[in-house]
Scaffold this active site. Structure first.
Site, short mmCIF file in Angstrom:
data_model
loop_
_atom_site.label_atom_id
_atom_site.label_comp_id
_atom_site.label_asym_id
_atom_site.label_seq_id
_atom_site.Cartn_x
_atom_site.Cartn_y
_atom_site.Cartn_z
N ASP A 120 0.86 -1.18 0.00
CA ASP A 120 0.00 0.00 0.00
C ASP A 120 0.90 1.23 0.00
OD1 ASP A 120 -2.42 1.38 0.07
OD2 ASP A 120 -2.41 1.49 2.26
N HIS A 127 -3.52 13.88 0.17
CA HIS A 127 -3.75 12.99 1.32
C HIS A 127 -2.59 13.07 2.31
CE1 HIS A 127 -4.77 9.57 3.78
NE2 HIS A 127 -3.65 8.97 3.46
N GLU A 193 -10.39 3.91 3.09
CA GLU A 193 -9.43 4.62 2.25
C GLU A 193 -9.78 4.30 0.81
OE1 GLU A 193 -5.29 4.17 3.53
OE2 GLU A 193 -5.70 5.70 5.05
N GLU A 195 -9.01 3.95 -2.80
CA GLU A 195 -7.77 3.74 -3.53
C GLU A 195 -8.03 2.98 -4.84
OE1 GLU A 195 -4.61 2.15 -1.12
OE2 GLU A 195 -5.32 3.15 0.69
N ASP A 227 -9.08 0.32 1.54
CA ASP A 227 -8.10 -0.08 2.55
C ASP A 227 -8.65 0.34 3.92
OD1 ASP A 227 -5.72 -0.86 3.77
OD2 ASP A 227 -4.88 1.15 3.56
N ARG A 231 -8.16 3.84 12.95
CA ARG A 231 -7.21 4.93 13.21
C ARG A 231 -6.67 4.92 14.62
NH1 ARG A 231 -5.78 6.08 8.16
NH2 ARG A 231 -7.57 6.66 6.88
N GLN A 234 -4.11 2.08 14.86
CA GLN A 234 -2.94 2.53 14.09
C GLN A 234 -2.11 3.56 14.84
OE1 GLN A 234 -4.19 4.10 10.26
NE2 GLN A 234 -2.13 4.72 9.67
N LYS A 247 -4.52 -1.84 10.02
CA LYS A 247 -4.81 -1.99 8.60
C LYS A 247 -5.08 -3.45 8.22
CE LYS A 247 -3.54 2.20 6.98
NZ LYS A 247 -4.31 2.99 6.00
N THR A 251 -8.88 -5.60 3.62
CA THR A 251 -8.70 -4.73 2.46
C THR A 251 -9.62 -5.28 1.38
OG1 THR A 251 -6.36 -4.47 3.06
CG2 THR A 251 -7.01 -3.80 0.83
N GLU A 358 -9.88 12.52 6.84
CA GLU A 358 -9.76 13.85 6.24
C GLU A 358 -11.12 14.53 6.11
OE1 GLU A 358 -7.43 11.47 3.25
OE2 GLU A 358 -6.80 13.49 2.69
#
Lengths: 410, 410
Positions: A120, A127, A193, A195, A227, A231, A234, A247, A251, A358
């Site tokens: 990844d 970002h 996420e 992607e 993904d 948080r 992490q 993570k 996925t 975000e």
């Protein structure tokens, strides 16, 4: 281009696309390509000898793309050319082709390939900048290495799952800001996420880098990637060795792999890079793609999903070609089925951010949904769907379908 | 225990060990177990029906351990029991068994299994403390999370190679301390990491954690691991997502997989953990192992290798059981062939450090070798060999063989 299979207007899967996937029907798993609302059953066509002289039957009659990925671009081009021929309006099988197609609603899609290594990246400037502002407020948002290296890390292959697979809210260690000791509990900061990833085919030798101008030989196609990220897990675990259990729980990828050939008409130059990258990261040809992307959220109380973000794959600072050249620059070899995800794709505008981190600025500015609900991070029962499609003036629309997942309680 | 195969005194492979490996002979690859200086050819024995009623022929006649790893502990126990019976002095085949054995010097060892996910931990307190002192001098050596979480990261599976595979010095981006811009050049800080890894077997379901007291069901066996590292590449790339190309160019493992059953007599309690770990990391049984380890270096000018470090696997702060329970605590599933490396194993004494980074304190105190040479990091032509063996008073010595690699120029 016209096919003898009906392709509704605005459909993701016209004859120009033909993405590959694996599907199950009557207890049997085979590979096919999407055309309109149907799947063209490659195994059935191979059994009837329709690929004889083009590629080996065992490659096309397989239960997933692994054997096809183990071959190389000349085989991929030859097979695609033959499929286009068979599905076009002037095809020799146009009159009796219905035996080789099945409605997508009558099949269950399966993982299209066995994932080798999963990497990844972190290749969107917006970002990376947003994450820097959120996690290190007051400091320089971008770390000194970011504009020199396509930053990335290896993720977990065993938990790459297909579109539609429910995702159980993971438990994990996290340390609440006001606590002195960590707790083990369900994540309270479950995120997406948005992607796009590419899938490699063929092999390179251990110890031999792949030059950037030869990556076309090994990039088979692209998928949508969600993904999923916890948080809080992490944040507590990631120093000094990077993201791990925050993570690795899941996925999700789309069921359809859109080939590099199908995306060729949508190739665009990426943003100017400043400073100029080192020579091993400078490629001759553009390697960004004009692919519109959107994220939709449907809570348990909603009748229909609400779009929460729109962005575009062309926004990437580091391209797929640069990513693959970088990964192999130390001699790492490529194997069939390796998956390289872009990292969260964010644009410059607030509603173009590819993560809730975000979009809600770490949960501080919850999204106000049309249902009257608010979301900082995901709640149980939420369904997230990512979609992607290329549509440039004068060219047909081709799409990736979707990647969707519902959050189950811990 | 006595075997009809001769086992020289001090040999790594008495009847109590019987590690599994894959070997090639006359162009054919099969699996076998090491016994003395020989390999017992499991495929040949299976062809002769010697495992009928114990396990399926196709599992034992395979070219690697993948099928065996896909089964479960009851099969592993049954097969091991039968192999012990066949190789013991009282075996029914003792008189005519030579047809099933071949000298190790007459075979070429091959990768014993296909690596699924590869994870590298950071579980030695002494190593993590040393790295903290070297990289963050003056600060608290251990980060706040270290005593709560078995810190780790996913590594690259495609570059896990077998004992004896030469390792080409990788090129990569690094930023010399006095430079403003990075360069792309061969690493000038090539290092080893002395580790032990475990290999999993069987499957768990996506989303379902494996409780710590059930890890025995999935830990098949152990290998020696040399996690080659390029410290300068790593230093420039690792923020914020962890080690990537500084590690991914090569990871070497021993050819022989020593089973959990063989290591049972050497199980020991680990160091006391303070603070007490969270409940999901507290196991009933001890899960450290008294395995002596050593690293040897032979430069191009030496006639014989020199031992540069001695340590012991029992030194680990976080055990294999805690590592596996942690990895799966978020619902990550286990697949056959996943490899979990311990992280560098360092003891408290200077010559017990498992990396050159620590042995030479980042190259500042080069090792003075008997040949008159000095080494900060590895030079081209250097050969590194790691060895491991369990030897406790009153019990037989069993060993891992070795993992060896020569550095080729970039």
């Amino acid at each position: 281009m016209l096919s003898w299979v009906e392709v509704p207007p605005g459909c993701d899967f016209p004859l120009e696309n033909l993405p590959y996937g694996a599907f199950e029907r009557n207890g049997r798993v085979r590979i096919g390509v999407a055309i309109g609302d149907f799947v063209f059953d490659l195994g059935a066509a191979a059994d009837a000898g329709l690929f004889d002289g083009f590629t080996e039957r065992e490659i096309v009659s397989a239960p997933n793309l692994d054997r096809l990925l183990a071959t190389s671009r000349p085989t991929w081009r030859r097979l695609r050319g033959r499929i286009v021929e068979l599905l076009s309006a002037s095809s020799p099988i146009a009159g009796n082709g219905s035996q080789y197609v099945v409605a997508q609603r009558d099949v269950q899609m399966r993982m299209p390939f066995t994932v080798g290594d999963y990497v990844d990246f972190y290749s969107s400037l917006e970002h990376a900048t947003n994450m820097g502002k959120i996690l290190r407020p007051g400091g320089e948002p971008l770390l000194p290495n970011w504009r020199h290296i396509p930053i990335g890390y290896h993720g977990r292959s065993s938990t790459v799952v297909i579109d539609g697979t429910p995702v159980r809210r993971p438990r994990g260690q996290r340390k609440p800001p006001d606590a002195t000791l960590p707790v083990f509990a369900p994540t309270a900061a479950l995120d997406i996420e948005l992607e796009v990833g590419f899938v490699t085919g063929g092999h390179t030798d251990f110890g031999i880098p792949l030059p950037i101008d030869r990556v076309d030989e090994h990039i088979f196609g692209f998928v949508l990637v969600n993904d999923w990220s916890a948080r809080d897990i992490q944040a507590w675990e990631y120093q000094p060795l990077g993201p791990f259990l925050g993570k690795s729980f899941a996925t999700s990828i789309s069921a359809w792999v859109v080939t590099l050939e199908a995306l060729e008409p949508y190739r665009v130059a990426g943003a100017a890079q400043d400073p100029q990258p080192l020579p091993y990261l400078r490629g001759e040809q553009p390697y960004n793609f004009d692919v519109h992307l959107q994220a939709e959220l449907r809570t348990a109380r909603m009748d229909a999903p609400e779009i929460i973000a729109r962005t575009n794959f062309r926004e990437m600072y580091w391209s797929a070609a640069q990513q693959l050249a970088h990964v192999t620059s130390n001699g790492s070899n490529i194997q069939p089925g390796d998956l390289y995800a872009s990292g969260t794709i964010s644009g410059p505008a607030e509603r173009s951010y590819g993560s809730l981190m975000e979009l809600t600025w770490r949960g501080q500015r919850p999204l106000k949904l049309r249902s009257g609900e608010a979301r900082g991070f995901l709640e149980d029962g939420d369904v997230v769907t990512l979609r992607g499609w290329a549509k440039t003036e004068g060219k047909p629309r081709i799409g990736f379908g979707r990647v969707c997942g519902e959050i189950l309680p811990a």
